[in-house]
Design a protein around this motif. Structure first.
Motif, PDB file in Angstrom:
ATOM      1  N   ARG A 112     -20.731 -38.668 -16.949  1.00  0.00           N
ATOM      2  CA  ARG A 112     -19.574 -38.194 -17.727  1.00  0.00           C
ATOM      3  C   ARG A 112     -19.737 -38.474 -19.232  1.00  0.00           C
ATOM      4  N   TYR A 113     -20.468 -39.540 -19.562  1.00  0.00           N
ATOM      5  CA  TYR A 113     -20.555 -39.974 -20.958  1.00  0.00           C
ATOM      6  C   TYR A 113     -22.006 -40.029 -21.432  1.00  0.00           C
ATOM      7  N   MET A 114     -22.137 -40.081 -22.746  1.00  0.00           N
ATOM      8  CA  MET A 114     -23.440 -40.295 -23.369  1.00  0.00           C
ATOM      9  C   MET A 114     -23.334 -41.462 -24.338  1.00  0.00           C
ATOM     10  N   LEU A 115     -24.371 -42.282 -24.375  1.00  0.00           N
ATOM     11  CA  LEU A 115     -24.429 -43.415 -25.282  1.00  0.00           C
ATOM     12  C   LEU A 115     -25.510 -43.151 -26.319  1.00  0.00           C
ATOM     13  N   THR A 116     -25.171 -43.304 -27.603  1.00  0.00           N
ATOM     14  CA  THR A 116     -26.162 -43.095 -28.659  1.00  0.00           C
ATOM     15  C   THR A 116     -26.233 -44.311 -29.562  1.00  0.00           C
ATOM     16  N   ARG A 117     -27.391 -44.497 -30.149  1.00  0.00           N
ATOM     17  CA  ARG A 117     -27.575 -45.593 -31.095  1.00  0.00           C
ATOM     18  C   ARG A 117     -28.100 -45.026 -32.408  1.00  0.00           C
ATOM     19  N   ASP A 118     -27.425 -45.333 -33.491  1.00  0.00           N
ATOM     20  CA  ASP A 118     -27.986 -45.086 -34.812  1.00  0.00           C
ATOM     21  C   ASP A 118     -28.243 -46.444 -35.459  1.00  0.00           C
ATOM     22  N   LEU A 162     -18.598 -35.953 -22.578  1.00  0.00           N
ATOM     23  CA  LEU A 162     -19.230 -34.633 -22.518  1.00  0.00           C
ATOM     24  C   LEU A 162     -18.245 -33.508 -22.808  1.00  0.00           C
ATOM     25  N   ASN A 163     -16.954 -33.785 -22.617  1.00  0.00           N
ATOM     26  CA  ASN A 163     -15.948 -32.746 -22.823  1.00  0.00           C
ATOM     27  C   ASN A 163     -15.335 -32.760 -24.219  1.00  0.00           C
ATOM     28  N   MET A 164     -15.804 -33.663 -25.092  1.00  0.00           N
ATOM     29  CA  MET A 164     -15.236 -33.754 -26.440  1.00  0.00           C
ATOM     30  C   MET A 164     -16.364 -33.750 -27.468  1.00  0.00           C
ATOM     31  N   GLU A 165     -16.504 -32.651 -28.181  1.00  0.00           N
ATOM     32  CA  GLU A 165     -17.628 -32.475 -29.098  1.00  0.00           C
ATOM     33  C   GLU A 165     -17.340 -32.948 -30.518  1.00  0.00           C
ATOM     34  N   THR A 166     -16.057 -33.053 -30.886  1.00  0.00           N
ATOM     35  CA  THR A 166     -15.722 -33.235 -32.301  1.00  0.00           C
ATOM     36  C   THR A 166     -15.986 -34.643 -32.824  1.00  0.00           C
ATOM     37  N   LYS A 167     -15.876 -35.641 -31.972  1.00  0.00           N
ATOM     38  CA  LYS A 167     -16.090 -37.021 -32.422  1.00  0.00           C
ATOM     39  C   LYS A 167     -16.379 -37.902 -31.216  1.00  0.00           C
ATOM     40  N   PRO A 168     -16.985 -39.073 -31.435  1.00  0.00           N
ATOM     41  CA  PRO A 168     -17.260 -39.960 -30.302  1.00  0.00           C
ATOM     42  C   PRO A 168     -15.979 -40.555 -29.732  1.00  0.00           C
ATOM     43  N   LEU A 169     -16.019 -40.868 -28.458  1.00  0.00           N
ATOM     44  CA  LEU A 169     -14.878 -41.493 -27.789  1.00  0.00           C
ATOM     45  C   LEU A 169     -14.691 -42.928 -28.282  1.00  0.00           C
TER      46      LEU A 169
END
Length: 457
Positions: free
Chosen positions: A304-310, A319-326
């Motif tokens: 359901r989710y994606m985790l990213t590291r910068d 996955l259902n919300m493109e505009t900003k991170p949860l």
């Protein structure tokens, strides 16, 4: 060096329920740059843990089974097998050296008694089979005990060969070599949920391979412009969805994520979803583009989710919300004032990885000074822990660490000016079901286990 694309244009309350104790510090090696661990990966059951290093070696650790004397004890991880996966090569057509460094390791789901894993350096991906043998055949009719063929004239009777026990032997054999698929450095490999295909990503392209076919692959993403001077971003990581074999995501140096559906078209240049956080103009600086580059992306176990590291944060995306991170978590925000010196010593280009726990409720990522950070998504608590030789005594409880920027310092606080930027936790892994974590600190592998988890077991 291979051809590359230039991309340069806590708090104590969390530990009330989770006290991580040292299972051990495993010395892979002790001397040279070739010994630095470059990737860490648990298999799907968590019983095996593989590490790759800059010298092209793969070391596999196996969790010891529970003993009869202590049926509920958690087994330790000991060396199971070591083998040389890659050797240094030279591309004579381009006059380029290809390093033996292992960039990624991915385990394949176990289909039989043997285990399989993929390992890759900058150019070549290899499929390895790891199997055990504890019996040997004896009583051949046409061979003697040393394996030499007998003189057929001396064979006067037939016997039935038998299997006799022998000391356990772990055999590692190369099954496939996937080469000539990439012009640029391979930064990611990911096995599909169909267990038949996998993908590999470099700076500008992503290829789809069949595990049984080595001489060809299908290019599914190509962002290389007709004129390289028009290049504005590169691919930094890619991963298949854990449940849907048609979906995959890739991240870019511009901080965006693109979700692609292979059912839409053979070439997935047009993504089906774009995840991107608008930049705050007030925070714009010379370093904004560099620190927004995504160094790692991981789907949650649920998908359901994606985790990213910068460079400064970890983010959880729905996955259902493109505009900003949860959710957004600050890893080491105290370094924001140090970006100029971090740029000068190249640390600002370090690529940190991130990991989910088995229930997707806690996330983990590395930092400097051999610190690593954990964030509880439910309670919003966070903790900073340290992987060091001082805390590597068996069963020692890790104490939370705190970095102070200025003002009053507590007794055990560490000043941001005294952080050691040569000690960095880039590679981490979390056991798929239990609270056991593996931390790679230069040439040392630390394994920590949740005290509460081990006592409940």
């Amino acid at each position: 060096m291979g051809e590359d694309v230039d991309t340069r244009k806590i708090n104590h309350s969390f530990l009330r329920d989770h006290n991580y104790v040292t299972e051990g510090c495993l010395d892979i090696i002790t001397t040279s740059n070739a010994d630095i661990i470059s990737t860490v990966e648990f298999n799907h059951t968590g019983d095996l843990l593989a590490t790759g290093d800059k010298g092209g070696r793969v070391v596999i650790f196996q969790r010891e089974p529970e003993t009869k004397n202590e049926p509920y004890s958690q087994g330790e991880y000991n060396v199971y097998s070591t083998f040389q996966s890659h050797e240094p090569e030279f591309d004579y057509l381009k006059s380029l050296e290809i390093e033996e460094k292992i960039n990624k390791i991915k385990w394949l789901p176990q289909q039989n008694a043997a285990h399989s894993l993929l390992s890759t350096n900058d150019k070549t991906i290899k499929l390895w089979k790891i199997s055990e043998r504890d019996k040997r055949p004896e009583g051949y009719n046409l061979k003697d005990e040393e394996g030499r063929l007998k003189d057929l004239c001396t064979v006067t009777s037939l016997q039935v060969p038998v299997l006799k026990p022998m000391d356990l032997m772990v055999e590692v054999s190369p099954r496939r070599i996937f080469s000539n698929g990439h012009t640029y450095h391979v930064n990611s490999i990911s096995v599909n949920s169909d267990c038949e295909t996998y993908m590999s990503a470099d700076d500008l392209r992503i290829n789809l391979w069949h595990l049984a076919i080595t001489d060809r692959s299908f290019n599914i993403v190509d962002i290389k412009p007709a004129n390289m001077e028009d290049l504005t971003e590169v691919i930094t990581a890619a991963e298949f969805h854990p449940h849907h074999c048609n979906l995959f995501v890739y991240s870019s140096s511009k901080g965006s994520l693109r979700l692609c559906d292979m059912r839409a078209s053979a070439l997935c240049d047009k993504h089906c979803k774009l995840y991107e956080e608008p930049e705050d103009p007030s925070n714009r600086s010379f370093f904004s583009e560099i620190i927004s580059s995504v160094s790692d992306v991981k789907f949650s176990h649920s998908g359901r989710y994606m985790l990213t590291r910068d460079y400064l944060t970890v983010k959880v995306w729905d996955l259902n919300m493109e505009t900003k991170p949860l959710e957004t978590y600050q890893v080491h925000d105290y370094l924001r004032s140090k970006l100029c010196s971090l740029y000068e010593n190249d640390c600002i280009f370090d690529k940190f990885e991130c990991a989910w726990n088995g229930s997707d409720s806690v996330i983990m990522t590395g930092a400097y000074n051999n610190f690593f950070r954990m964030f509880d998504r439910n309670t919003k608590r966070d903790v900073t822990l340290e992987a060091s030789r001082e805390s590597s005594k068996p069963r020692a409880i890790l104490k939370p660490r705190r970095v102070c920027v200025g003002g009053k310092r507590r007794k055990d606080d560490i000043s941001v000016d005294s952080l050691d930027f040569t000690k960095k936790i880039l590679h981490t892994a979390w056991h798929p079901t239990e609270n056991i974590i593996a931390i790679a600190a230069t040439n040392n592998l630390y394994i920590f286990q949740d005290k509460v988890n081990s006592e409940m077991q």
